[in-house]
Design an enzyme around this catalytic site. Structure first.
Site, PDB file in Angstrom:
ATOM      1  N   SER A 284      15.805  50.826  40.223  1.00 30.61           N
ATOM      2  CA  SER A 284      14.697  50.772  41.353  1.00 30.61           C
ATOM      3  C   SER A 284      15.270  50.463  42.619  1.00 30.61           C
ATOM      4  O   SER A 284      14.441  50.966  43.480  1.00 30.61           O
ATOM      5  CB  SER A 284      13.757  49.964  40.619  1.00 30.61           C
ATOM      6  OG  SER A 284      12.978  50.220  39.631  1.00 30.61           O
TER       7      SER A 284
ATOM      8  N   GLU B 251      11.840  60.277  40.603  1.00 32.75           N
ATOM      9  CA  GLU B 251      12.351  60.329  41.907  1.00 32.75           C
ATOM     10  C   GLU B 251      13.944  60.484  41.901  1.00 32.75           C
ATOM     11  O   GLU B 251      14.770  59.678  41.203  1.00 32.75           O
ATOM     12  CB  GLU B 251      12.188  59.080  42.698  1.00 32.75           C
ATOM     13  CG  GLU B 251      11.059  58.742  42.979  1.00 32.75           C
ATOM     14  CD  GLU B 251      10.531  57.340  43.567  1.00 32.75           C
ATOM     15  OE1 GLU B 251      10.082  57.186  44.769  1.00 32.75           O
ATOM     16  OE2 GLU B 251      10.940  56.292  42.963  1.00 32.75           O
TER      17      GLU B 251
ATOM     18  N   ASN C 294       9.214  52.436  45.291  1.00 31.54           N
ATOM     19  CA  ASN C 294       9.607  50.761  45.516  1.00 31.54           C
ATOM     20  C   ASN C 294       9.475  50.276  46.840  1.00 31.54           C
ATOM     21  O   ASN C 294       9.447  49.076  47.112  1.00 31.54           O
ATOM     22  CB  ASN C 294      10.526  50.427  44.553  1.00 31.54           C
ATOM     23  CG  ASN C 294      10.028  50.258  43.139  1.00 31.54           C
ATOM     24  OD1 ASN C 294       9.057  49.730  42.779  1.00 31.54           O
ATOM     25  ND2 ASN C 294      10.954  50.855  42.331  1.00 31.54           N
TER      26      ASN C 294
ATOM     27  N   HIS D 176      14.942  58.257  38.702  1.00 32.28           N
ATOM     28  CA  HIS D 176      13.954  56.817  38.741  1.00 32.28           C
ATOM     29  C   HIS D 176      12.732  57.295  38.084  1.00 32.28           C
ATOM     30  O   HIS D 176      11.837  58.040  38.942  1.00 32.28           O
ATOM     31  CB  HIS D 176      13.877  56.236  40.103  1.00 32.28           C
ATOM     32  CG  HIS D 176      12.967  55.154  40.213  1.00 32.28           C
ATOM     33  ND1 HIS D 176      11.907  55.049  40.847  1.00 32.28           N
ATOM     34  CD2 HIS D 176      13.373  53.955  39.415  1.00 32.28           C
ATOM     35  CE1 HIS D 176      11.353  53.799  40.559  1.00 32.28           C
ATOM     36  NE2 HIS D 176      12.123  53.078  39.734  1.00 32.28           N
TER      37      HIS D 176
HETATM   38  N1  LIG Z   1       9.985  47.749  34.517  1.00 33.85           N
HETATM   39  C1  LIG Z   1       9.852  48.835  35.400  1.00 33.85           C
HETATM   40  O1  LIG Z   1       8.696  48.757  36.355  1.00 33.85           O
HETATM   41  C2  LIG Z   1      10.801  49.835  36.010  1.00 33.85           C
HETATM   42  C3  LIG Z   1      10.512  50.823  36.565  1.00 33.85           C
HETATM   43  C4  LIG Z   1      11.614  51.861  36.861  1.00 33.85           C
HETATM   44  C5  LIG Z   1      12.884  51.504  36.838  1.00 33.85           C
HETATM   45  N2  LIG Z   1      13.112  50.405  36.333  1.00 33.85           N
HETATM   46  C6  LIG Z   1      14.534  50.036  36.150  1.00 33.85           C
HETATM   47  O2  LIG Z   1      14.866  50.482  34.825  1.00 33.85           O
HETATM   48  C7  LIG Z   1      16.041  49.603  34.519  1.00 33.85           C
HETATM   49  C8  LIG Z   1      15.530  48.675  33.106  1.00 33.85           C
HETATM   50  O3  LIG Z   1      14.263  48.057  33.292  1.00 33.85           O
HETATM   51  P1  LIG Z   1      13.647  47.372  32.178  1.00 33.85           P
HETATM   52  O4  LIG Z   1      12.198  46.792  32.816  1.00 33.85           O
HETATM   53  O5  LIG Z   1      13.391  48.529  30.911  1.00 33.85           O
HETATM   54  O6  LIG Z   1      14.308  46.180  31.792  1.00 33.85           O
HETATM   55  P2  LIG Z   1      14.254  45.333  30.341  1.00 33.85           P
HETATM   56  O7  LIG Z   1      14.569  43.992  30.559  1.00 33.85           O
HETATM   57  O8  LIG Z   1      12.837  45.890  29.773  1.00 33.85           O
HETATM   58  O9  LIG Z   1      15.276  46.312  29.371  1.00 33.85           O
HETATM   59  C9  LIG Z   1      16.588  46.224  29.314  1.00 33.85           C
HETATM   60  C10 LIG Z   1      17.407  46.717  28.128  1.00 33.85           C
HETATM   61  O10 LIG Z   1      18.622  46.652  28.324  1.00 33.85           O
HETATM   62  C11 LIG Z   1      19.385  46.176  27.363  1.00 33.85           C
HETATM   63  N3  LIG Z   1      20.625  45.834  27.713  1.00 33.85           N
HETATM   64  C12 LIG Z   1      21.160  45.134  28.765  1.00 33.85           C
HETATM   65  N4  LIG Z   1      22.474  45.238  29.003  1.00 33.85           N
HETATM   66  C13 LIG Z   1      23.014  46.183  28.315  1.00 33.85           C
HETATM   67  C14 LIG Z   1      24.235  47.002  28.205  1.00 33.85           C
HETATM   68  N5  LIG Z   1      25.186  46.712  28.896  1.00 33.85           N
HETATM   69  N6  LIG Z   1      24.283  48.251  27.230  1.00 33.85           N
HETATM   70  C15 LIG Z   1      23.070  48.481  26.482  1.00 33.85           C
HETATM   71  N7  LIG Z   1      22.058  47.863  26.703  1.00 33.85           N
HETATM   72  C16 LIG Z   1      21.914  46.941  27.580  1.00 33.85           C
HETATM   73  C17 LIG Z   1      18.737  45.112  27.058  1.00 33.85           C
HETATM   74  O11 LIG Z   1      19.132  44.694  25.648  1.00 33.85           O
HETATM   75  C18 LIG Z   1      17.200  45.555  27.147  1.00 33.85           C
HETATM   76  O12 LIG Z   1      16.710  46.123  25.983  1.00 33.85           O
HETATM   77  C19 LIG Z   1      16.497  48.712  35.731  1.00 33.85           C
HETATM   78  O13 LIG Z   1      17.449  49.183  36.353  1.00 33.85           O
HETATM   79  C20 LIG Z   1      15.115  48.495  36.387  1.00 33.85           C
HETATM   80  O14 LIG Z   1      15.370  48.473  37.836  1.00 33.85           O
HETATM   81  C21 LIG Z   1      12.415  49.359  35.817  1.00 33.85           C
END
Ligand SMILES: NC(=O)c1ccc[n+]([C@@H]2O[C@H](COP(=O)([O-])OP(=O)(O)OC[C@H]3O[C@@H](n4cnc5c(N)ncnc54)[C@H](O)[C@@H]3O)[C@@H](O)[C@H]2O)c1
Length: 291
Positions: free
Chosen positions: A120, A153, A191, A141
């Protein structure tokens, strides 16, 4: 037309689980990788429930849920990603963790595999720099909740080849999503204003100006947003919000992007939002998707 057939999703958390639904539902073989088996189990269970509900509501044809689930595969072995034509990374918002993953993926995946990041806030060019294949790297994204939101995006890094961008763009369309192009800048389009905006809502709660419920009602009623900022933050998760704020604030020094102290206190109290059953609002369950 897309030449992508098998899609990898790294990270089975909030975003990865939703992205995997989008890909599997569109008929792509989808391999979901997470280091934690429990994350995969939870994602699979929630995916199955979500797809069944979609079929019951007529959003999928009869048999559509089973067909999509048949395309979904979970793994804790990174080498399984070698079968993917494109891998979308959705792991923690931390550049070191992302670099580590991509450098390992680079060893396992064939030359043709395109890498994408769902980050993000972190620069696509910077993540790509540690991937060993910056020319075949692109930002994709998705929006939360990914399984319901159409927007992606799309942002090229400085060294992304036009062919890579074009392939990823066509793949986004083939999944039935709506891609928009944006430069590799902090927060991209959404964002850029959502992180400061959501932090403003948190600060209103911190200052005791209004309850989360009233803030959400005000924003939904007056601005027509489908979700209030505090409801959305409960879905995003306080842990993720903290990482987003740190990344965005670190890049822009914009004071409104700085992580509000309340977020840190909520993390310490395990009030992460929907995923722990309590955040700004309280939930009867910790389901990833649905009410
Ligand atoms: N939550 C949101 O609103 C949102 C929206 C768009 C983008 N994002 C982006 O998406 C990404 C993930 O966010 P999220 O909210 O899903 O996080 P989250 O914490 O819900 O999930 C992350 C997952 O990644 C796994 N993980 C961590 N390190 C790892 C590795 N080395 N190999 C494999 N798996 C691994 C963890 O076990 C976990 O299940 C981030 O980059 C975030 O910026 C988040």
């Amino acid at each position: 037309m897309t030449n992508i057939q098998t899609v990898g999703v790294a990270g089975a958390g909030t975003m990865g689980a939703g992205i995997a639904i989008v890909a599997a539902r569109a008929g792509f073989r989808t391999i979901v990788f997470d280091t934690r088996q429990e994350a995969l189990d939870h994602a699979k269970e929630q995916t199955s429930a979500f797809l069944k509900k979609s079929e019951e509501r007529g959003k999928l044809p009869a048999g559509g849920a089973a067909a999509a689930l048949g395309k979904w595969e979970g793994t804790t072995k990174l080498e399984d990603m070698a079968r993917c034509d494109l891998v979308i990374e959705a792991i923690f918002e931390d550049i070191k963790v992302k670099h580590q993953l991509f450098s390992e993926l680079n060893k396992h995946c064939p030359e043709k595999t395109i890498f994408a990041s769902n980050t993000s806030t972190i620069s696509i060019t910077e993540i790509a720099g540690g991937s060993g294949r910056a020319d075949r790297f692109v930002g994709m994204h998705f929006c939360l909740p990914a399984q319901l939101m159409k927007l992606i995006e799309m942002s090229p890094g400085m060294n992304t080849s036009p062919e890579t961008f074009d392939t990823a763009w066509k793949f986004a369309q083939a999944m039935g999503q709506k891609p928009v192009a944006t430069q590799d800048t902090p927060g991209f389009i959404l964002n850029y204003f959502l992180i400061p905006f959501n932090n403003d809502a948190i600060r209103l709660v911190e200052q005791g100006v209004a309850d989360p419920r009233d803030i959400d009602i005000a924003v939904k009623t007056a601005l027509g947003y489908p979700m209030g900022p505090l409801e959305l933050l409960d879905l995003v998760g306080m842990d993720t919000q903290k990482l987003l704020c740190e990344a965005m604030h670190g890049l822009t020094q914009e004071s409104r992007a700085a992580c509000p102290p309340l977020v840190r206190r909520m993390i310490a109290a395990n009030r992460l939002g929907k995923k722990t059953g309590v955040g700004f609002h309280t939930y009867g369950n910790t389901k990833m998707f649905g009410a």
